[in-house]
Write a protein that holds these residues in place. Sequence first.
Motif, mmCIF file in Angstrom:
data_model
loop_
_atom_site.group_PDB
_atom_site.id
_atom_site.type_symbol
_atom_site.label_atom_id
_atom_site.label_comp_id
_atom_site.label_asym_id
_atom_site.label_seq_id
_atom_site.Cartn_x
_atom_site.Cartn_y
_atom_site.Cartn_z
ATOM 1 N N LYS A 1 0.856 -1.185 0.000
ATOM 2 C CA LYS A 1 0.000 0.000 0.000
ATOM 3 C C LYS A 1 0.886 1.227 0.000
ATOM 4 O O LYS A 1 1.738 1.392 0.872
ATOM 5 N N ARG A 2 0.683 2.094 -1.008
ATOM 6 C CA ARG A 2 1.566 3.249 -1.160
ATOM 7 C C ARG A 2 1.478 4.187 0.035
ATOM 8 O O ARG A 2 2.499 4.669 0.547
ATOM 9 N N GLU B 1 0.634 3.543 3.109
ATOM 10 C CA GLU B 1 1.255 2.939 4.289
ATOM 11 C C GLU B 1 2.775 2.982 4.193
ATOM 12 O O GLU B 1 3.457 3.233 5.194
#
Length: 434
Positions: free
Chosen positions: A329-330, A332
């Motif tokens: 997830k970018r 995150e």
Amino acid sequence: MREQEKNRRLPQARDRPRRNAGTGRTWRVEPTAVRRSGAPGKQRSTPLTQEQADLFQQNLLLWMEHGDICVPGYSRLSDNPEIQTACLRIAELVATMTVHVLENTPDGDVRVEDGLSRMLDITPWKSMNRSQWLVVNIMNMLLYGHGNAICVPHTRDGLLTGMEPISPARVTLLPFGNSYSDYRVQIDGVPHDPAELMHFVYNPDPVYSWKGLGATVTLADIAKNLRQAQKTENAFMSSEWKPSVIVRVDALSDEFATPAGRQKLLDSYVKPANPGEPWIIPAEGFDVEQIRPLSLSDIAIKDTVELDKRTVAAAIGVPPFLLGIGEFKRDEFNHFVQTKIRIIAEIIQQEMTRCLIISPKRYIRLNYWTLLDYAFAELSRTLLEGADRGFVNGDEWRTRLHLPPVGLTEYKVLENYIPYDMSGEQAKLKGGTS
């Protein structure tokens, strides 16, 4: 030693319940009724004898206690693959940052390029480059040195010639006298003043604030669980008690009474001459049943390992997908860079500035912005908006998109972007043409 323990324990299985040393649970196998098939109309339930029940119990206990399923002894946290991987991911990411020497000026902080900046960013020590040097020190600080990494600067004629990372096995940190704030660093038994060294500290001790505790203090039980799960999985996958087919035979037949007779039945009826060839068996004496063997899902190994990995990730501060749990997830990852990675970078750059920089106007910075994951469309749109206002030129835009410069060094401003104090000087407000 294991054979002696085996010989000592086995005679006790008949006499009293056995206690598993790893869990504290009591195991007892009682004679139970099992179904044995014979000819139609002759099926019946026959109880196991006490001798058979004890033998089954012994095999179960031997598999659990002597089959390498219980993890004996002490193991270092640095030997745990998940903890080592999490710390290594942090070290590798910090090691990719460029090291800048900046100087305060009236127009802002500018980057200084000289011999010191080259040494810090390219050749910090004679036997390693900057990436290797940072990985060594960060791994010592997070894992091997239990929150402490020591590096010795070497000089010649007042000039810095290198920064030697010291193995934690060679270092001892001791309080100086009765002081809680002063200490000495012993390297190979020789005391050193910490003011002459670089001492990178992670998670300071509440009593001796100059000493780190590291990231693994709370992970001992989790590491033990992960190691136990790995041993259990290996023992389970190598166990021979996982048949895929069970053949039930009349127990009163003479062939079934001895191992040689049972092998003869298998060779005669069950074992095919050619692979894939159908079986031809008597309808009265055999009953073939396919079963599903016990899997790792049945003993919840997968769920337990995943939960422990998430706990390790949360305790160390890395996203779970870096340990193989979940998807990338970018947002995150960017949050991870702006928090955990930036904190480690701040520890490194502040200690390096304290020890290496004399000028009060200069400091060392690790550029963590290069680690942030941007979508090309969003990055391009942001840079183009800055270019319209004269903040970014064409070559800067191309550089951020990994394109070579082509000489577009001019800063351009759109016509409508004028200073606030000149807003009344527009021609259209004075009756002229707009």
